[in-house]
Enzyme design. Structure first.
Site, mmCIF file in Angstrom:
data_model
loop_
_atom_site.group_PDB
_atom_site.id
_atom_site.type_symbol
_atom_site.label_atom_id
_atom_site.label_comp_id
_atom_site.label_asym_id
_atom_site.label_seq_id
_atom_site.Cartn_x
_atom_site.Cartn_y
_atom_site.Cartn_z
ATOM 1 N N LYS A 22 0.841 -1.211 0.000
ATOM 2 C CA LYS A 22 0.000 0.000 0.000
ATOM 3 C C LYS A 22 0.869 1.251 0.000
ATOM 4 O O LYS A 22 0.690 2.149 -0.820
ATOM 5 C CB LYS A 22 -0.901 0.006 1.240
ATOM 6 C CG LYS A 22 -1.540 1.346 1.550
ATOM 7 C CD LYS A 22 -2.529 1.257 2.680
ATOM 8 C CE LYS A 22 -2.092 1.837 4.005
ATOM 9 N NZ LYS A 22 -1.752 3.270 4.039
ATOM 10 N N ASN A 23 1.803 1.316 0.939
ATOM 11 C CA ASN A 23 2.556 2.561 1.098
ATOM 12 C C ASN A 23 3.563 2.796 -0.024
ATOM 13 O O ASN A 23 4.083 3.895 -0.164
ATOM 14 C CB ASN A 23 3.255 2.594 2.460
ATOM 15 C CG ASN A 23 2.256 2.810 3.587
ATOM 16 O OD1 ASN A 23 1.070 3.013 3.339
ATOM 17 N ND2 ASN A 23 2.729 2.750 4.817
ATOM 18 N N CYS A 116 -5.444 7.680 9.183
ATOM 19 C CA CYS A 116 -5.753 7.079 10.477
ATOM 20 C C CYS A 116 -5.582 8.093 11.598
ATOM 21 O O CYS A 116 -4.654 8.899 11.582
ATOM 22 C CB CYS A 116 -4.828 5.901 10.722
ATOM 23 S SG CYS A 116 -5.298 4.468 9.772
ATOM 24 N N ARG A 121 -0.745 14.378 13.208
ATOM 25 C CA ARG A 121 -0.456 14.280 11.779
ATOM 26 C C ARG A 121 -0.587 15.618 11.037
ATOM 27 O O ARG A 121 -1.340 15.752 10.075
ATOM 28 C CB ARG A 121 -1.324 13.208 11.124
ATOM 29 C CG ARG A 121 -1.263 11.891 11.844
ATOM 30 C CD ARG A 121 -1.809 10.762 11.030
ATOM 31 N NE ARG A 121 -0.803 10.201 10.159
ATOM 32 C CZ ARG A 121 -0.993 9.127 9.410
ATOM 33 N NH1 ARG A 121 -2.145 8.525 9.409
ATOM 34 N NH2 ARG A 121 -0.027 8.664 8.648
ATOM 35 N N ASP A 305 3.828 0.834 12.258
ATOM 36 C CA ASP A 305 2.621 0.188 11.719
ATOM 37 C C ASP A 305 2.425 -1.241 12.232
ATOM 38 O O ASP A 305 1.338 -1.801 12.097
ATOM 39 C CB ASP A 305 2.653 0.177 10.184
ATOM 40 C CG ASP A 305 2.366 1.553 9.604
ATOM 41 O OD1 ASP A 305 2.128 2.491 10.378
ATOM 42 O OD2 ASP A 305 2.390 1.694 8.366
ATOM 43 N N ARG A 397 -8.879 -0.596 4.135
ATOM 44 C CA ARG A 397 -7.989 0.428 3.569
ATOM 45 C C ARG A 397 -6.647 -0.172 3.151
ATOM 46 O O ARG A 397 -6.016 0.311 2.222
ATOM 47 C CB ARG A 397 -7.712 1.540 4.599
ATOM 48 C CG ARG A 397 -8.885 2.449 4.867
ATOM 49 C CD ARG A 397 -8.457 3.612 5.721
ATOM 50 N NE ARG A 397 -7.214 4.154 5.174
ATOM 51 C CZ ARG A 397 -6.284 4.779 5.875
ATOM 52 N NH1 ARG A 397 -6.453 4.969 7.157
ATOM 53 N NH2 ARG A 397 -5.197 5.222 5.298
HETATM 54 C C1 UD1 Z 1 3.830 7.118 6.623
HETATM 55 C C2 UD1 Z 1 3.033 5.870 6.375
HETATM 56 C C3 UD1 Z 1 2.465 5.336 7.678
HETATM 57 C C4 UD1 Z 1 3.580 5.125 8.688
HETATM 58 C C5 UD1 Z 1 4.431 6.393 8.824
HETATM 59 C C6 UD1 Z 1 5.664 6.213 9.697
HETATM 60 C C7 UD1 Z 1 2.097 6.098 4.150
HETATM 61 C C8 UD1 Z 1 0.877 6.294 3.335
HETATM 62 N N1 UD1 Z 1 1.928 6.185 5.476
HETATM 63 O O1 UD1 Z 1 2.953 8.095 7.160
HETATM 64 O O2 UD1 Z 1 1.832 4.083 7.407
HETATM 65 O O3 UD1 Z 1 3.025 4.815 9.949
HETATM 66 O O4 UD1 Z 1 4.896 6.832 7.527
HETATM 67 O O5 UD1 Z 1 6.429 5.146 9.236
HETATM 68 O O6 UD1 Z 1 3.179 5.822 3.649
HETATM 69 N N2 UD1 Z 1 4.912 15.107 10.996
HETATM 70 C C9 UD1 Z 1 4.835 16.466 11.335
HETATM 71 N N3 UD1 Z 1 4.667 17.383 10.326
HETATM 72 C C10 UD1 Z 1 4.569 17.019 9.005
HETATM 73 C C11 UD1 Z 1 4.667 15.651 8.680
HETATM 74 C C12 UD1 Z 1 4.837 14.708 9.692
HETATM 75 O O7 UD1 Z 1 4.894 16.819 12.501
HETATM 76 O O8 UD1 Z 1 4.419 17.908 8.144
HETATM 77 C C13 UD1 Z 1 5.099 14.098 12.069
HETATM 78 C C14 UD1 Z 1 3.923 13.141 12.193
HETATM 79 O O9 UD1 Z 1 2.880 13.698 12.966
HETATM 80 C C15 UD1 Z 1 4.576 11.928 12.851
HETATM 81 C C16 UD1 Z 1 6.004 11.964 12.272
HETATM 82 O O10 UD1 Z 1 6.174 13.263 11.735
HETATM 83 O O11 UD1 Z 1 4.633 12.106 14.255
HETATM 84 C C17 UD1 Z 1 6.281 10.943 11.202
HETATM 85 O O12 UD1 Z 1 5.291 11.023 10.218
HETATM 86 P P1 UD1 Z 1 5.566 10.629 8.700
HETATM 87 O O13 UD1 Z 1 6.844 9.854 8.603
HETATM 88 O O14 UD1 Z 1 5.423 11.867 7.884
HETATM 89 O O15 UD1 Z 1 4.373 9.643 8.421
HETATM 90 P P2 UD1 Z 1 3.370 9.626 7.212
HETATM 91 O O16 UD1 Z 1 4.087 9.987 5.945
HETATM 92 O O17 UD1 Z 1 2.149 10.398 7.588
#
Ligand code: UD1
Length: 416
Positions: A22-23, A116, A121, A305, A397
């Site tokens: 998926k990711n 989720c 986020r 995850d 999902r």
């Molecule tokens: C992706 C994955 C998700 C996985 C996560 C961490 C997909 C679709 N989703 O989510 O399954 O659990 O990586 O391995 O690939 N953050 C901020 N500001 C931002 C962006 C992120 O503060 O602008 C924080 C988030 O709240 C979180 C951390 O950074 O605490 C890591 O998030 P991130 O690595 O960006 O996860 P996702 O890309 O949302």
């Protein structure tokens, strides 16, 4: 009903094939917007997040078709357009369209992305980094508008590692003018897949697989056919199922090379594993406490995850264990549901202590997010009696059909 019914208490035995990731597929589908022509994405999982991404691409003018596991996307007619708010709102990956659309049409208005509910986020780092590349962004309460006549390469020294920010910047940078540096870049295998897709299409990216990506903007990309790798989180889910219920299972195509930290933890908890290029053979059940806490971290650390799935395994191991969640601040939402089944789990801040050795009984529990929902299904396999996990749509999902796969592994389980 939007639920799964599980007849618990049986050992597992059988084999299943692990679906495409998926990711990996979501950002690659977004990346097709950068290419004028028809791309073919092979081994693309048939899950609701992919359905929503394809719907978003269609709303932007793409012609989309699917035949078995091959998705074809023709982007010739892409025009700026409103995206359906329900699809943007439902999943986090809709943010991936931002970098790609800025590169393709130069202007995007969209609602804030969903996904989720596992923490705040925010998208502040996406916005901040894109501004560095010449993007003007106006943030409203419900939606935001981003505009860039031209994207310019930039050096990004990021405050922390983010999968989504790394992906968005890659998408914005491949067709930008000049060189972009991303540091520290996330090193998740899904990012490597995105880079391989783009390099196959003519992009210039170096440092793939490291925490420093260098992207030289090119003028044009060409259509490609790309094979999506298998889903390491789905493989980890069925590994956890065997750890809970016990048995002998083979997970065909499981990407063992991407699962080192997960396999190491599973072995410490007492299951026997034989990883091979064909997949993963699992035997036994969780019966030991892992030494020290299971700490989630960015790749190659233990994936957040799979945290709730391994919590379920700890519940059944007889010895419990400790978990420290360092990536998301609200990822213990299954605890009250597991407690309803008889588990003894105490949460303090971002740490959870699981006491093992209590018998679990099935009841009606509620999935509140994707992986937590899968963890409840997996836990129910090993608990006594008949259980129901509601809100199956969260699980759909990310899993093509969790009941079919677990039936192939010998579970008594059905859609309800
Ligand atoms: C992706 C994955 C998700 C996985 C996560 C961490 C997909 C679709 N989703 O989510 O399954 O659990 O990586 O391995 O690939 N953050 C901020 N500001 C931002 C962006 C992120 O503060 O602008 C924080 C988030 O709240 C979180 C951390 O950074 O605490 C890591 O998030 P991130 O690595 O960006 O996860 P996702 O890309 O949302």
């Amino acid at each position: 009903m939007d639920a799964v019914r599980i007849y618990g208490g049986n050992c597992l035995s059988g084999q299943t094939r692990i679906q495409g990731s998926k990711n990996a597929s979501l950002p690659i589908l977004a990346a097709t917007l950068l290419i004028d022509g028809t791309c073919e994405i092979v081994n693309c999982p048939d899950i609701s997040d992919v359905y929503h991404m394809l719907r978003l691409l269609q709303s932007l003018g793409c012609l989309v078709s699917r035949e078995a596991d091959v998705v074809r996307i023709d982007t010739k007619r892409v025009a700026e357009c409103d995206m359906p708010a329900d699809s943007v709102g439902v999943m986090r990956s809709s943010i991936m369209l931002l970098g790609a659309l800025l590169a393709r049409v130069g202007e995007v208005t969209m609602e804030y992305p969903g996904g989720c509910v596992i923490g705040k986020r925010p998208i502040d780092q996406h916005i901040c980094a894109l501004r560095r590349m010449g993007v003007e962004i106006m943030e409203g309460p419900e939606e935001f508008c981003a505009r860039a006549e031209r994207l310019y390469g930039a050096v990004h020294e990021l405050p922390f590692v983010s999968v989504g920010v790394t992906e968005n910047l890659i998408l914005a940078a491949v067709l930008a003018e000049g060189r972009t540096v991303i540091h520290p870049a996330a090193r998740e295998p899904e990012i490597q897949a995105l880079c391989e897709f783009l390099v196959g299409a003519g992009g210039k990216i170096s440092g793939v697989g490291t925490d420093r990506l260098v992207i030289e903007g090119v003028r044009k990309l060409h259509p490609v056919r790309f094979h999506v790798p298998a889903d390491r989180i789905v493989a980890g889910t069925y590994l956890a199922a065997c750890m809970c219920a016990g048995g002998r299972v083979f997970l065909g195509d499981a990407p063992c090379g991407q699962m080192e930290s997960v396999l190491a933890c599973a072995e410490k908890m007492g299951v026997r594993l034989s990883p091979s290029p064909e997949g993963l053979f699992v035997e036994g059940r969780a019966c030991k406490k892992p030494p020290g806490a299971l700490v989630t971290a960015v790749y190659p650390g233990f994936p957040t995850d799979l945290q709730s799935l391994f919590m379920a395994a700890m519940v059944f191991s007889g010895q419990g264990g400790r978990i420290e969640e360092t990536v998301f601040e609200n990822r213990f939402r299954i605890v009250p549901e597991l407690v309803k089944m008889g588990a003894d789990i105490r949460v303090a801040g971002n740490c959870a202590s699981v006491c093992g050795g209590r018998p679990l009984h099935n009841t009606i529990v509620e999935a509140q997010e994707l992986r937590g929902g899968a963890a409840l299904v997996v836990a129910a396999l090993a608990a006594e009696g008949t259980g129901i996990v509601t809100n199956r749509h969260f699980i759909d999902r990310g899993y093509e059909d969790i009941t079919r796969s677990l039936r192939e592994l010998g579970a008594e389980i059905e859609l309800a």
